[in-house]
Motif scaffolding. Structure first.
Motif, short mmCIF file in Angstrom:
data_model
loop_
_atom_site.label_atom_id
_atom_site.label_comp_id
_atom_site.label_asym_id
_atom_site.label_seq_id
_atom_site.Cartn_x
_atom_site.Cartn_y
_atom_site.Cartn_z
N ARG A 68 27.57 39.74 35.63
CA ARG A 68 27.76 40.94 34.77
C ARG A 68 28.22 42.37 35.59
O ARG A 68 28.84 43.09 35.35
CB ARG A 68 26.34 41.31 33.93
N ALA A 69 27.62 42.34 36.69
CA ALA A 69 27.74 43.37 37.80
C ALA A 69 29.36 43.37 38.00
O ALA A 69 30.00 44.45 38.06
CB ALA A 69 26.85 43.62 38.92
N VAL A 70 29.89 41.92 38.39
CA VAL A 70 31.36 41.86 38.69
C VAL A 70 32.03 42.36 37.62
O VAL A 70 33.27 43.24 37.64
CB VAL A 70 31.34 40.57 39.12
N TYR A 71 31.77 41.90 36.35
CA TYR A 71 32.49 41.91 35.47
C TYR A 71 32.70 43.54 34.89
O TYR A 71 33.59 44.00 34.52
CB TYR A 71 31.81 41.17 33.88
N GLU A 72 31.56 44.22 35.06
CA GLU A 72 31.38 45.69 34.61
C GLU A 72 32.01 46.58 35.80
O GLU A 72 31.99 47.79 35.49
CB GLU A 72 30.31 46.02 34.11
N PRO A 275 29.29 39.48 51.75
CA PRO A 275 28.98 39.22 50.10
C PRO A 275 28.14 40.53 49.89
O PRO A 275 27.44 41.44 50.41
CB PRO A 275 27.84 38.09 50.65
N VAL A 276 27.91 40.55 48.39
CA VAL A 276 27.43 41.83 47.81
C VAL A 276 26.22 41.02 47.00
O VAL A 276 26.60 40.60 45.96
CB VAL A 276 28.16 42.60 46.75
N LYS A 277 25.11 40.90 47.66
CA LYS A 277 24.33 40.03 46.76
C LYS A 277 23.45 40.57 45.99
O LYS A 277 22.86 40.15 44.91
CB LYS A 277 23.15 39.51 47.93
N GLN A 278 23.13 41.94 45.82
CA GLN A 278 22.22 42.69 45.06
C GLN A 278 23.29 43.41 43.82
O GLN A 278 24.21 44.09 44.38
CB GLN A 278 21.39 43.53 45.36
N PRO A 279 23.17 43.18 42.67
CA PRO A 279 24.09 43.95 41.50
C PRO A 279 24.01 45.50 41.80
O PRO A 279 25.10 45.78 41.80
CB PRO A 279 23.14 43.46 40.11
N ARG A 280 22.98 46.07 42.03
CA ARG A 280 22.95 47.45 42.34
C ARG A 280 23.94 47.87 43.44
O ARG A 280 24.31 49.06 43.66
CB ARG A 280 21.77 48.06 42.58
N HIS A 281 23.99 47.13 44.38
CA HIS A 281 24.83 47.36 45.59
C HIS A 281 26.23 47.12 45.03
O HIS A 281 27.25 47.80 45.79
CB HIS A 281 24.56 46.40 46.73
N TYR A 283 27.53 47.76 41.99
CA TYR A 283 27.80 49.25 41.35
C TYR A 283 28.08 50.47 42.25
O TYR A 283 28.74 51.21 42.24
CB TYR A 283 26.70 49.69 40.40
N ARG A 284 27.07 50.28 43.31
CA ARG A 284 26.96 51.34 44.45
C ARG A 284 28.27 51.44 44.95
O ARG A 284 29.24 52.25 45.37
CB ARG A 284 25.98 51.11 45.40
N LEU A 285 28.97 50.11 45.34
CA LEU A 285 30.29 49.80 45.99
C LEU A 285 31.34 50.35 45.17
O LEU A 285 32.28 51.07 45.70
CB LEU A 285 30.32 48.24 46.62
N ASP A 286 31.12 50.02 43.97
CA ASP A 286 32.28 50.29 42.93
C ASP A 286 32.41 51.94 42.93
O ASP A 286 33.31 52.30 42.86
CB ASP A 286 32.11 49.84 41.69
N PRO A 483 23.64 48.31 34.07
CA PRO A 483 23.84 47.68 33.19
C PRO A 483 22.91 46.53 32.96
O PRO A 483 22.21 46.11 31.91
CB PRO A 483 25.27 47.48 32.93
N TYR A 484 22.66 45.93 34.41
CA TYR A 484 22.17 44.66 34.26
C TYR A 484 20.67 44.75 34.22
O TYR A 484 19.53 43.84 34.16
CB TYR A 484 22.36 44.06 36.00
N MET A 485 19.96 46.02 34.18
CA MET A 485 18.73 46.52 34.20
C MET A 485 18.30 46.45 32.49
O MET A 485 17.21 46.82 32.25
CB MET A 485 18.21 47.47 35.03
N SER A 486 19.40 46.51 31.84
CA SER A 486 19.10 46.81 30.31
C SER A 486 19.52 45.64 29.41
O SER A 486 20.82 45.07 29.93
CB SER A 486 19.77 48.19 29.92
N GLN A 487 18.98 45.41 28.40
CA GLN A 487 19.48 44.34 27.50
C GLN A 487 20.09 44.75 26.30
O GLN A 487 20.23 43.99 25.30
CB GLN A 487 18.24 43.39 27.11
N ARG A 488 20.36 46.18 26.19
CA ARG A 488 21.03 46.57 24.83
C ARG A 488 22.59 46.12 24.80
O ARG A 488 23.13 45.83 25.78
CB ARG A 488 20.91 48.26 24.81
N SER A 489 22.76 45.79 23.67
CA SER A 489 24.05 45.29 23.51
C SER A 489 25.27 46.52 23.26
O SER A 489 24.73 47.68 23.44
CB SER A 489 24.14 44.70 21.98
#
Length: 786
Positions: A68-72, A275-281, A283-286, A483-489
């Motif tokens: 999801r982090a990649v896609y967003e 590699p970017v192992k953690q999703p938060r990283h 988003y930070r890199l983006d 976003p990966y910490m939230s489940q809202r649609s």
């Protein structure tokens, strides 16, 4: 006119692009795929974005995090299409997913990789020019990927990636011939359409003839066998450095990769980062990459303003009048005024040409002073001209050097050379709050020529750099959760900020277990002041009043030991003793302890006398009677002094001679507040080491003060030298709440040479600032010269 149209088109293009992206983000609904059924119904590709198809290999456990982090982040900006491939039982409503039949999430993912490529071939081979195999822990700079791919002929067979032949331990075990290699899978592998056409029909045959467990090795072997090509080491493009190990970058730090400072040349040059192992990283890199793009647009904006200014100057317009200029009657150059959303900026500021004389001083005070950068910083701002280069300046210099090297090497390919930065030999810099920063740098570079007559030689070059300040802008940012910490649609209505805050506080308190037996607050460490005193009754009265207000009335954990010398001015001695007795009657005999002596004054012996009444575990603060301190200073003493670990030498603020400032210092200590700390009132005493806090046991371990030194100073310098040579950590920090009040210094002619030099130096430093001394010199120049 053409420049104006170009500027308007750029700004409008950016605004339209932002609006379109925001609208598409709100209206976009994620493509959903059911297990097994997904393979038969691929999501349709956009007809206008048919450059590259990226297949991201992931697993069921990473669909709502990494995938999801990649896609967003970079997945939405791809000039083509991104689809995620996972095992047959996978499902996600967050990302476009293909669940590959008869494929699991076991490692190594050889079957998953080959079947993903077969899927690309079956469904998309005629719809995209390029195909990329990627992992869910890689970040792709899509703009640079597009730039690379559009510069290469996709009709030819290409197999692009970071070339590998295995580790030293694996050499000879991968069944590779001497001329064979493979593209390492981590940073990403790119296939041209022709390569995939040749290889994909034979993936099942490749799967049935595996020699190793390495997915990327076997993929390279299959491409070599059926497409007849090996992994590309580099591509000769005219406008980029396309060495694969540079543009497809693999960080060797593992889990720690890209978690620290991102201002690295590898990050700036690369197309893919792995590699970017953690999703938060991710988003930070983006976010960091977006900031780089914003900086690029700002630089382009400045260059356009400079072009406008230069063009209008040819038409006879002065730069300061361009805001009201018109190209023809009724057609203003800048139709929108300041404050409007479509305001294009102040050309009188942003359009100034780059030259070191653009700041024109009107008087002496307007002249900008240069500071020298070498191994240290030499500045006019302090009486001590030599200072440590601060972290902010270091970071700024690194940014400038990185940008300079990118400009220098921007055409390195066609010239057959590359230039690497080695060090800054020296430089000058100055700061103008209106125009920006000016830099003159002497750079030591390494010139490497790899075409024709090859050579490697060190060269020196001067760089003249100007960083123009753009206008101040304010940007409102929404309260954003990853976003990966939230489940809202995506269809859920936005929650008001105040409701989010209340919900967060409630959930936080719900997680706090009840406290059944609250523990009492930890008692603060007792600070034992040791104060040598000889005469100075009025000053001691001020100090004792301050100690009473700060420590005794506030019931601060502190104790004062006064080592009182009897000298010729017996009245001072007796009156000081009477002050101590008054305090003892009010607060108890332990509030202030007086130690009387009739020896010749020696600060070192006085401090030793005070320490003799303390134990090894006691925290000690050596103090002078001329000091003003605050409760915050005591807090810093406790925080920075740790037994057997650290000694605290605070840098105090020393006031100048008040006569030079046309002021007087009253006896009331409350006059000396934070407001008095400025460059005209005093200076930071960087080479003063008399005020120090430590534990007595550490004092003894350091060998104590040199008791043979008598008279003024020097004992603190030798003690500081011993502390530096020890294993203890030295803490040096400015404390704006520790103020040394000016008093005249008399240097005894009988002092030895070193003490006398230090005494005269301190005497001169305390006179006044260079600016004040210059004014005195200008006023009495004839007297001084004569």
């Amino acid at each position: 006119m053409a420049r104006r149209k170009k500027l308007v088109k750029v700004v409008l293009g950016v605004l339209v692009g932002v609006l379109i992206s925001q609208f598409s983000n709100r209206e976009h609904t994620c493509s959903q795929s059911r297990p097994k059924a997904a393979a038969a119904a691929p999501p349709p590709a956009r007809s206008d974005d048919n450059l590259v198809f990226v297949g991201v290999m992931t697993a069921a456990q990473y669909l709502d995090t990494r995938a999801r982090a990649v896609y967003e982040t970079w997945g939405r900006k791809l000039p083509g299409k991104v689809v995620f491939f996972s095992s047959e039982d996978s499902y996600s409503d967050q990302v476009p997913l293909v669940a590959l039949p008869d494929v699991d999430d076991s490692y190594p993912p050889q079957k998953k990789s080959f079947m993903m490529l077969k899927y690309m071939y079956d469904h998309y081979i005629d719809r995209f020019e390029w195909f990329m195999r990627a992992d869910d822990d890689v970040y792709v700079r899509t703009d640079r990927l597009e730039e690379l791919l559009r510069s290469v002929d996709s009709r030819k067979p290409w197999f692009i990636g970071q070339t590998g032949r295995g580790t030293t331990e694996e050499f000879g075990t991968l069944s590779l011939d001497s001329d064979e290699n493979f593209c390492m899978g981590g940073p990403g592998v790119i296939f041209s359409r022709e390569t995939l056409k040749r290889m994909a029909p034979f993936v099942e045959e490749c799967l049935s003839n595996l020699y190793t467990t390495h997915e990327d090795v076997e993929l390279g072997r299959c491409v070599r066998r059926f497409a007849g090509i090996s992994c590309t080491w580099s591509y000769e493009a005219s406008d980029c450095d396309c060495k694969m190990q540079v543009i497809l970058y693999h960080n060797q730090s593992g889990q720690a990769a890209f978690t620290g400072d991102l201002k690295q040349k590898e990050v700036h040059r690369a197309i893919t980062l792995h590699p970017v192992k953690q999703p938060r990283h991710m988003y930070r890199l983006d976010k960091y990459v977006k900031a780089l793009q914003v900086q690029s647009y700002q630089q382009e904006k400045i260059e356009l303003h400079r072009d406008i200014a230069a063009s209008m100057e040819e038409l006879g317009f002065r730069i300061r009048n361009l805001q009201n200029a018109s190209l023809v009657e009724g057609l203003p150059l800048f139709p929108e005024s300041r404050g409007s959303e479509k305001y294009l900026g102040d050309t009188s500021l942003l359009g100034l040409p780059g030259r070191l004389t653009r700041q024109q001083p009107r008087n002496v005070d307007d002249v900008l002073d240069w500071e020298l950068i070498s191994k240290t910083l030499y500045s006019w701002r302090d009486l001590n001209p030599r200072r440590r280069i601060g972290s902010c300046l270091k970071e700024g210099l690194s940014d400038v050097v990185r940008d300079i090297m990118e400009v220098i090497n921007s055409y390195s390919k066609q010239r057959g050379r590359v230039i690497d930065f080695k060090e800054i030999l020296y430089g000058y810099w100055r700061l103008d709050p209106v125009h920006g920063v000016d830099l003159i740098l002497d750079l030591l570079l390494v010139y490497r020529k790899y075409r024709g007559h090859k050579m490697t030689v060190q060269v020196r070059r001067h760089a003249y750099v100007q960083q123009t300040f753009t206008e101040i802008s304010i940007r409102e940012v929404k309260n954003y959760d990853f976003p990966y910490m939230s489940q809202r649609s995506s269809t859920t209505a936005a929650i008001p900020v105040h409701q989010k805050l209340v919900k967060h506080l409630v959930s936080t308190f719900e997680q706090i277990p009840p406290i059944l037996h609250p523990s009492p607050p930890k008692k603060q460490e007792v600070i034992n002041f040791v104060l040598p005193l000889s005469g100075r009754y009025k000053i001691f009265r001020r100090f004792l009043k301050m100690y009473e207000d700060v420590c005794l009335k506030r019931q601060e954990e502190a104790k004062l030991f006064v080592v009182l010398y009897q000298n010729d001015r017996s009245s001072d001695f007796l009156r000081s003793g009477a002050l101590i007795e008054d305090v003892q009657r009010t607060y108890g005999s332990d509030a202030v302890v007086a130690i009387y002596t009739n020896e010749t004054f020696s600060r070192a012996r006085a401090l030793e006398r005070g320490l003799s009444l303390l134990s090894g575990d006691d925290l000690v603060l050596f103090m002078d009677v001329d000091m003003i301190f605050h409760p915050r200073s005591l807090q810093r003493v406790r925080q920075n002094t740790v037994k057997e670990k650290s000694v605290y030498f605070p840098i105090v603020y020393s006031l100048y001679n008040p006569r030079l400032l046309n002021r007087t210092y009253p006896d009331n200590y409350s006059f000396f507040t934070d407001d008095i700390v400025d460059e005209d009132s005093g200076f930071w005493r960087q080479f003063g080491f008399g005020i120090v806090s430590l534990y007595k046991s550490d004092y003894v371990g350091l060998g104590g003060l040199n008791l043979l030194i008598s008279g003024w100073g020097f004992e603190d310098v030798t003690f500081y030298d011993n502390a530096i040579k020890s294993s203890l950590r030295i803490v040096r920090s400015v404390d704006p709440n520790l103020i040394h009040v000016y008093h005249s210094i008399e240097c005894d002619i009988n002092l030895d040479a070193a003490q006398k030099t230090m005494c005269l130096g301190t005497q001169a430093n305390m006179l006044g600032s260079l600016k004040q001394l210059q004014k005195v010199y200008e006023r009495y120049e004839e007297v001084v010269v004569s």
